[in-house]
Design a protein around this motif. Structure first.
Motif, PDB file in Angstrom:
ATOM      1  N   VAL A  93       0.833  -1.212   0.000  1.00  0.00           N
ATOM      2  CA  VAL A  93       0.000   0.000   0.000  1.00  0.00           C
ATOM      3  C   VAL A  93       0.867   1.263   0.000  1.00  0.00           C
ATOM      4  O   VAL A  93       0.507   2.274  -0.597  1.00  0.00           O
ATOM      5  CB  VAL A  93      -0.941  -0.012   1.232  1.00  0.00           C
ATOM      6  N   ASN A  95       3.638   1.726  -1.485  1.00  0.00           N
ATOM      7  CA  ASN A  95       4.351   1.924  -2.749  1.00  0.00           C
ATOM      8  C   ASN A  95       3.864   3.203  -3.436  1.00  0.00           C
ATOM      9  O   ASN A  95       2.717   3.597  -3.282  1.00  0.00           O
ATOM     10  CB  ASN A  95       4.088   0.717  -3.666  1.00  0.00           C
ATOM     11  N   PHE A  97       2.345   4.383  -6.144  1.00  0.00           N
ATOM     12  CA  PHE A  97       1.559   4.030  -7.332  1.00  0.00           C
ATOM     13  C   PHE A  97       1.344   5.243  -8.243  1.00  0.00           C
ATOM     14  O   PHE A  97       1.158   5.083  -9.447  1.00  0.00           O
ATOM     15  CB  PHE A  97       0.204   3.432  -6.928  1.00  0.00           C
ATOM     16  N   ASN A  98       1.368   6.452  -7.674  1.00  0.00           N
ATOM     17  CA  ASN A  98       1.193   7.638  -8.534  1.00  0.00           C
ATOM     18  C   ASN A  98       2.318   7.709  -9.567  1.00  0.00           C
ATOM     19  O   ASN A  98       2.079   8.007 -10.736  1.00  0.00           O
ATOM     20  CB  ASN A  98       1.171   8.911  -7.691  1.00  0.00           C
ATOM     21  N   PHE A 101       1.790   4.859 -12.156  1.00  0.00           N
ATOM     22  CA  PHE A 101       0.720   5.117 -13.125  1.00  0.00           C
ATOM     23  C   PHE A 101       1.133   6.197 -14.128  1.00  0.00           C
ATOM     24  O   PHE A 101       0.810   6.107 -15.315  1.00  0.00           O
ATOM     25  CB  PHE A 101      -0.574   5.525 -12.407  1.00  0.00           C
ATOM     26  N   ALA A 112      -3.974  -1.607 -17.974  1.00  0.00           N
ATOM     27  CA  ALA A 112      -3.170  -1.575 -16.750  1.00  0.00           C
ATOM     28  C   ALA A 112      -4.021  -1.304 -15.518  1.00  0.00           C
ATOM     29  O   ALA A 112      -4.921  -0.466 -15.544  1.00  0.00           O
ATOM     30  CB  ALA A 112      -2.107  -0.489 -16.871  1.00  0.00           C
ATOM     31  N   THR A 113      -3.725  -2.024 -14.449  1.00  0.00           N
ATOM     32  CA  THR A 113      -4.383  -1.792 -13.164  1.00  0.00           C
ATOM     33  C   THR A 113      -3.344  -1.927 -12.052  1.00  0.00           C
ATOM     34  O   THR A 113      -2.319  -2.580 -12.232  1.00  0.00           O
ATOM     35  CB  THR A 113      -5.502  -2.820 -12.890  1.00  0.00           C
ATOM     36  N   GLY A 114      -3.625  -1.336 -10.919  1.00  0.00           N
ATOM     37  CA  GLY A 114      -2.746  -1.460  -9.756  1.00  0.00           C
ATOM     38  C   GLY A 114      -3.462  -2.184  -8.634  1.00  0.00           C
ATOM     39  O   GLY A 114      -4.666  -1.994  -8.454  1.00  0.00           O
TER      40      GLY A 114
ATOM     41  N   VAL B  93      -4.991   9.656 -14.679  1.00  0.00           N
ATOM     42  CA  VAL B  93      -3.631   9.303 -14.259  1.00  0.00           C
ATOM     43  C   VAL B  93      -3.129  10.250 -13.166  1.00  0.00           C
ATOM     44  O   VAL B  93      -2.397   9.842 -12.262  1.00  0.00           O
ATOM     45  CB  VAL B  93      -2.677   9.333 -15.476  1.00  0.00           C
ATOM     46  N   ASN B  95      -4.805  11.554 -10.796  1.00  0.00           N
ATOM     47  CA  ASN B  95      -5.514  11.369  -9.521  1.00  0.00           C
ATOM     48  C   ASN B  95      -4.545  10.873  -8.448  1.00  0.00           C
ATOM     49  O   ASN B  95      -3.570  10.187  -8.749  1.00  0.00           O
ATOM     50  CB  ASN B  95      -6.631  10.333  -9.722  1.00  0.00           C
ATOM     51  N   ASP B  96      -4.820  11.193  -7.186  1.00  0.00           N
ATOM     52  CA  ASP B  96      -3.949  10.740  -6.104  1.00  0.00           C
ATOM     53  C   ASP B  96      -4.345   9.322  -5.663  1.00  0.00           C
ATOM     54  O   ASP B  96      -5.068   9.137  -4.684  1.00  0.00           O
ATOM     55  CB  ASP B  96      -4.027  11.734  -4.934  1.00  0.00           C
ATOM     56  N   PHE B  97      -3.846   8.338  -6.403  1.00  0.00           N
ATOM     57  CA  PHE B  97      -4.152   6.942  -6.086  1.00  0.00           C
ATOM     58  C   PHE B  97      -3.462   6.502  -4.789  1.00  0.00           C
ATOM     59  O   PHE B  97      -3.933   5.583  -4.123  1.00  0.00           O
ATOM     60  CB  PHE B  97      -3.737   6.018  -7.237  1.00  0.00           C
ATOM     61  N   ASN B  98      -2.350   7.137  -4.445  1.00  0.00           N
ATOM     62  CA  ASN B  98      -1.682   6.759  -3.190  1.00  0.00           C
ATOM     63  C   ASN B  98      -2.610   6.992  -2.000  1.00  0.00           C
ATOM     64  O   ASN B  98      -2.702   6.164  -1.086  1.00  0.00           O
ATOM     65  CB  ASN B  98      -0.381   7.538  -3.009  1.00  0.00           C
ATOM     66  N   GLY B 114      -6.834  -0.389  -8.832  1.00  0.00           N
ATOM     67  CA  GLY B 114      -6.956   0.958  -9.388  1.00  0.00           C
ATOM     68  C   GLY B 114      -6.710   0.925 -10.883  1.00  0.00           C
ATOM     69  O   GLY B 114      -5.859   0.159 -11.345  1.00  0.00           O
ATOM     70  N   ILE B 115      -7.463   1.735 -11.621  1.00  0.00           N
ATOM     71  CA  ILE B 115      -7.197   1.861 -13.058  1.00  0.00           C
ATOM     72  C   ILE B 115      -6.967   3.328 -13.382  1.00  0.00           C
ATOM     73  O   ILE B 115      -7.899   4.138 -13.311  1.00  0.00           O
ATOM     74  CB  ILE B 115      -8.382   1.432 -13.937  1.00  0.00           C
ATOM     75  N   PRO B 116      -5.752   3.681 -13.787  1.00  0.00           N
ATOM     76  CA  PRO B 116      -5.503   5.065 -14.170  1.00  0.00           C
ATOM     77  C   PRO B 116      -5.867   5.281 -15.639  1.00  0.00           C
ATOM     78  O   PRO B 116      -5.567   4.442 -16.488  1.00  0.00           O
ATOM     79  CB  PRO B 116      -3.989   5.188 -13.976  1.00  0.00           C
TER      80      PRO B 116
END
Lengths: 351, 351
Positions: A93, A95, A97-98, A101, A112-114, B93, B95-98, B114-116
């Motif tokens: 968690v 990591n 990821f921003n 991506f 692509a997905t995370g 992309v 977006n703040d996925f973290n 998550g999908i960016p």
């Protein structure tokens, strides 16, 4: 791993791990060509990388895998059935990821997905994954073995941050935790993989026997890092007890140990296992580069325990120690290896 | 949207959007109970939220949906077939996925991913999605209509940042872009949804007729934001031309317009469409709260164009204008609405 793409980032300091991708490329391509059953595949085809960090090397690996699968469909006369690919990039968690991506290659064969979360547990629905991949990640333990951190235990380590050269109890504590964690990984993936699904693992290792007087490995690096921390404690930057209570949640296996863990699992057949040399280590012949590589990997752990003020001095000291050692200045002395394994998920009813 | 969870974050300033989730809850629950065919579902069951931001409201919606589906399996005597759920959180992309990932509820019924990427294009493999959801997101255009940004076009807007009260050409440019974008969204989802798959959309709208002298809507807010920017230009903070070249990539539809777009698509049946009042707007009765809501949504766009120095002054000015208006101080004057739509993907061969 350090996020972002600055000078101390994983993205800028992972040529070592990139070497693993490069050397595994022809093996993965050959195995997909030989072993992948494209006649009974439904679309989409799902692939996951467990421990992708910010993606720098993962993107290269996913390109190799998706292109090889696409080729396999073509050579087997299934061009019209080439599936949509969906790739799941997994890491913890925390990591970045921003960065992952925003670094995704614009031209790619896949959606692509995370997936955030520990790969020691379940991350994907049952029987939904067709190809698993993990490179230079299974060396991470889910935690420091509790006996090692417990100063009442015979496995407690003093003045060291890892098991290298430590007592038998310490080695055993690390080994047991490693076996438990790799088994948890294999069990979770066994639930997620479809029957017949393949999984390629690239695992950092050292040979069973190597002479620390004439050779070094990444384990030696942990030892040096520990000694640099003790130097800083001597200088009064923090207490020696602070070093005693710090231990790396990392284990570098030996091939025999890893094979034994795999063989204990009922869910897979071992399709291929071999020791490969990592050309990536030859990209780290300059002491400051090797220090940057370790900094990108361990900085966050060190900051969490010792604070950020000591980091510059620590890795400066670290590079100096490497530079002063004739052992380190000769790249051929680096004896770390990689284990390449290809596993196949057994049918669900036939264990 | 502003990332993180600080005082100006989307997470802390999205009670308006949360209202949409709350008011849609009983409708979604009833529709899943009535319309979802659980007899012919294979596991896993895949759900996606298109435009999830940092997750604050998305988690609530995904809880409602997964629990309702689970209940449906139970009431239909399919308890032993309750599937694994996999939820895809989608946003741009940038977006703040973290923050999204670190805020995931520890107890949840689903595997999270998550999908960016832009939801105006494809994000998932063909025929792989069972339930689509999007709330307060389709108001975002893929870009400012190019005529509006072109000072040689009759649709160019001067001294305004949006189409409200502007010439017919401007309104048309926004309307056309909106239709194109919603159609692109529907087309992409039609490829991704399985036949019979459901999609719930909650779309910000205004009534076809409302009197700006006695009422206000979120469109009025855009107008006030524009006038505050002109005030700052008057004060010399930046040129008026800078305001002329700034336009919001947002369109607030009217129900008639949205229905016409839906009806042009061959891929769906409209299972339900209704206008709902958003209780969330009644959480924004204090001018500074309403200003914070708009700041969380638009700050990044404004910073990209005007720089970050002007933001505090701009939203201070904005809150002052609201506070000075008797219209805004009476919450019942707020006439914005939401459109709730439930779509069902037609069988692939039967258009």
């Amino acid at each position: 791993m350090n996020g972002g793409d600055g000078p101390n980032s994983y993205a800028q300091n992972s040529s070592y791990q990139r070497g693993a991708v490069d050397v595994a490329k022809p093996i993965i391509e050959a195995e997909i060509s030989r072993k992948l059953d494209v006649k009974h595949r439904s679309s989409p085809f799902r692939i996951a990388d467990f421990g992708c960090s910010t993606g720098h090397n993962s993107f290269a690996a996913m390109k190799i895998i998706t292109e090889a699968i696409k080729r396999k469909f073509k050579t087997d006369g299934q061009t019209s059935h080439i599936p949509d690919f969906q790739v799941f990039f997994n890491d913890k968690v925390t990591n970045d990821f921003n960065t992952l991506f925003s670094s995704l290659p614009p031209k790619r064969l896949y959606y692509a997905t995370g997936i955030p979360g520990s790969f020691h547990g379940r991350l994907l629905p049952k029987s939904s994954l067709h190809f698993g991949y993990s490179s230079c990640s299974l060396n991470w333990l889910s935690k420091v073995p509790k006996e090692v951190a417990d100063n009442a235990s015979p496995a407690w380590i003093r003045g060291k941050i890892h098991c290298f050269g430590a007592r038998r109890e310490v080695l055993e504590a690390y080994s047991n935790q490693y076996a438990k964690d790799v088994e948890a990984f294999l069990d979770a993936r066994a639930e997620e993989l479809v029957a017949g699904g393949l999984m390629a693992l690239i695992v950092p290792a050292v040979p069973a026997f190597w002479n620390p007087n004439t050779a070094y490995t990444s384990i030696t690096d942990f030892d040096i890092l520990g000694s640099c921390l003790m130097d800083l404690a001597e200088k009064g930057r923090f207490s020696k007890a602070k070093v005693d209570s710090f231990n790396l949640p990392v284990h570098i296996t030996i091939p025999q140990e890893f094979r034994a863990i795999l063989e204990r699992s009922d869910n897979y057949t071992i399709e291929r296992m071999e020791i490969i040399d990592n050309p990536g280590k030859r990209t780290l012949t300059v002491p400051t580069d090797r220090a940057s590589f370790f900094r990108a990997v361990f900085e966050q752990l060190l900051i969490n325990h010792f604070g950020s003020e000591i980091i510059e001095e620590l890795f400066h000291q670290y590079a100096n120690k490497l530079a002063a050692s004739s052992l380190f200045l000769e790249p051929k002395n680096e004896k770390s290896v990689l284990i390449f394994v290809l596993l196949k998920r057994k049918p669900y009813d036939q264990k």
